[in-house]
Design an enzyme around this catalytic site. Structure first.
Site, mmCIF file in Angstrom:
data_model
loop_
_atom_site.group_PDB
_atom_site.id
_atom_site.type_symbol
_atom_site.label_atom_id
_atom_site.label_comp_id
_atom_site.label_asym_id
_atom_site.label_seq_id
_atom_site.Cartn_x
_atom_site.Cartn_y
_atom_site.Cartn_z
ATOM 1 N N ALA A 10 0.765 -1.301 -0.189
ATOM 2 C CA ALA A 10 0.149 0.049 -0.024
ATOM 3 C C ALA A 10 0.869 1.203 0.131
ATOM 4 O O ALA A 10 0.463 2.321 0.847
ATOM 5 C CB ALA A 10 -1.001 -0.044 1.259
ATOM 6 N N HIS B 46 -7.561 35.193 -8.717
ATOM 7 C CA HIS B 46 -8.637 34.123 -8.700
ATOM 8 C C HIS B 46 -9.561 34.064 -9.864
ATOM 9 O O HIS B 46 -9.242 34.819 -11.022
ATOM 10 C CB HIS B 46 -9.665 35.359 -7.814
ATOM 11 C CG HIS B 46 -10.904 34.697 -7.699
ATOM 12 N ND1 HIS B 46 -11.310 33.540 -6.774
ATOM 13 C CD2 HIS B 46 -12.204 34.931 -8.294
ATOM 14 C CE1 HIS B 46 -12.602 33.240 -6.809
ATOM 15 N NE2 HIS B 46 -13.109 34.023 -7.754
ATOM 16 N N LEU C 119 -0.583 1.892 -4.825
ATOM 17 C CA LEU C 119 -1.609 2.673 -4.968
ATOM 18 C C LEU C 119 -1.778 3.266 -6.367
ATOM 19 O O LEU C 119 -3.073 3.341 -6.858
ATOM 20 C CB LEU C 119 -1.658 3.819 -3.733
ATOM 21 C CG LEU C 119 -1.545 3.464 -2.518
ATOM 22 C CD1 LEU C 119 -1.838 4.527 -1.560
ATOM 23 C CD2 LEU C 119 -2.728 2.320 -2.117
#
Length: 480
Positions: free
Chosen positions: A193, A465, A198
């Site tokens: 793992a 933004h 993974l």
């Protein structure tokens, strides 16, 4: 009658064993200073080492295919209708092979242009700075070097499990062979793992396989903080991966049940009842082994530790004069960028001959796990920071990705951000981003740490933004 004198070994001022990521830039730097044919690279298989041929380049190429499959499966969530045509593994594999070939040939051409000599074969020491190279045809040649660099890397560990010999070898995979499959496994068992297990587990789940990950530790990615690992575990389970953690593997069995050919038997670490899972294939991703077993390093005076890694000091000098080591064959962080940084250290110290000698002491070790979302990390984890001596006033900021405007807009809100700081000095000690483009966000914080930027400066900075970067304004509101 004239006697035939023994053939003198060919001498090179510089010899590099292995052509992983540190080797091409090191070799070309040496030849640029000392001239063509002064540097020899001995390479067992292919130029570029693990990263280019069987690691970073091919795996991340295939993972991008997995991401497209994932986004396609979610298209209706974005108001888009698609026709599901399935997965063409031959195309996935061909795309991977094409990119690997491109990267590898680029390295080969650079070495050729620089006048680096490349011999394909296996090198072993027969004395100090003296080696025998056995080529692919079995022909041996003796060479000597003025300075020798060991850069032989690591390879996947082989399964050491009762019953492995009874199972079809074509169905027992490692991180290299799994990328050559021409079809998606029906059920894939992953042992391990860590990063490799993974990444491949999620990739093949997205391509259509049923996936079970069996890990020895109590959490995925054992080095991470428990809360981060728990969050990643939830994400993987959301993707349909079965996690069996805290388990020791017991044996493999050859079976033929409903199309399944392999049974893995395992049990809880520390004792308990045996459990089992059936699969069509099994990926063994439980560690890597240093490529030192054929070096005969002791004949050169190079010390190998009990795990098989080359011992060295902070300047990458081995126990033999004039012999240096680069990359993961020396142990430590097994990342391509660390191998390249090893080159940077030796270039500074040996080629540029800078007065200030660089070393591996206290260097930053960033890394990104290419699950989706990515997990990027730099600096200390919380569990490491709290063990510092002398103790520091540790503060932790943590924020879910559901608070990030850009993540909401792209509907990629899984994961979290976490920062570790010194509450007295405002110094950023560590940062983890498990989220969309987590490696890129981590790199922004790394640059801040390199520049000694304090966390309030990130809080008060003006970022465009809507970007992922502006999340670094809001993260600190949870500092405690």
């Amino acid at each position: 009658m004239l006697k035939h004198l023994p053939k003198m070994p060919k001498h090179y001022p510089f010899i590099i064993l292995g052509s992983g990521q540190a080797a091409p830039p090191l070799a070309t730097s040496l030849t640029s200073l000392h001239g063509p044919s002064t540097t020899l690279i001995i390479e067992k298989s292919q130029i570029g080492g693990t990263c280019v041929n069987a690691g970073c380049t091919p795996t991340k190429t295939m993972i991008s295919s997995g991401r497209i499959a994932y986004l396609s499966s979610r298209s209706s969530e974005y108001g888009i209708s698609t026709v599901k045509n399935g997965v063409d593994m031959n195309t996935v594999r061909r795309r991977k092979r094409d990119i690997v070939t491109s990267f590898r040939s680029g390295n080969e051409k650079r070495l050729e242009r620089a006048g680096v000599v490349v011999k394909y074969g296996v090198g072993r020491f027969i004395g100090p700075k003296t080696l025998v190279v056995r080529d692919r045809d079995g022909v041996e040649e003796e060479v000597t070097g003025g300075t020798v660099f060991i850069n032989t890397g690591c390879r996947p560990a082989e399964p050491d499990l009762p019953g492995v010999e009874t199972v079809d070898k074509a169905r027992v995979l490692d991180s290299t062979s799994i990328m050559e499959l021409d079809e998606v496994p029906e059920r894939l068992i992953v042992v391990g793992a860590g990063y490799v297990g993974l990444e491949f587990g999620q990739l093949f789940r997205r391509l259509g396989a049923e996936v079970t990950v069996v890990g020895r530790g109590k959490q995925v990615l054992g080095r991470e903080d428990e809360d981060v690992a728990e969050e990643l575990g939830k994400i993987l389970e959301q993707d349909g991966i079965v996690l069996e953690l805290g388990m020791d593997t017991v044996r493999l069995e050859n079976i033929d049940e409903g199309g399944m050919k392999i049974k893995l038997v395992y049990k809880p670490t520390g004792g308990g009842e045996e459990k089992s899972v059936l699969g069509s294939h099994i990926l063994w991703s439980a560690g890597r082994v240093p490529n030192t077993d054929t070096l005969d390093a002791s004949k050169a005076g190079v010390k190998i530790d009990k795990r098989g890694f080359v011992e060295c000091n902070e300047y990458l000098q081995t126990t033999a004069e004039g012999v240096y080591v680069l990359g993961d064959v020396k142990g430590g962080p097994a990342f391509t960028h660390i191998s390249y940084d090893d080159f940077r250290i030796l270039k500074n110290n040996l080629i540029d001959s800078k007065v200030t000698q660089l070393s591996t002491t206290n260097r930053m070790v960033p890394y990104t796990v290419y699950t989706d979302p990515q997990l990027g990390h730099i600096g200390l984890h919380e569990h490491e920071a709290r063990k510092l001596q002398p103790a520091r006033n540790i503060k932790v900021a943590k924020m879910p990705m559901t608070w990030v405007a850009r993540a909401l807009e792209t509907d990629e809100t899984r994961g979290l951000m976490k920062a570790i700081v010194d509450g007295d000095t405002d110094e950023i000690l560590g940062f983890t981003c498990l989220g969309i483009e987590g490696g890129e966000i981590m790199s922004m914080v790394q640059i801040a740490m390199m520049g000694k930027v304090k966390w309030p400066q990130l809080r008060d900075a003006t970022f465009a933004h809507p970007t992922l970067a502006e999340s670094l304004n809001n993260l600190w509101g949870s500092l405690e």
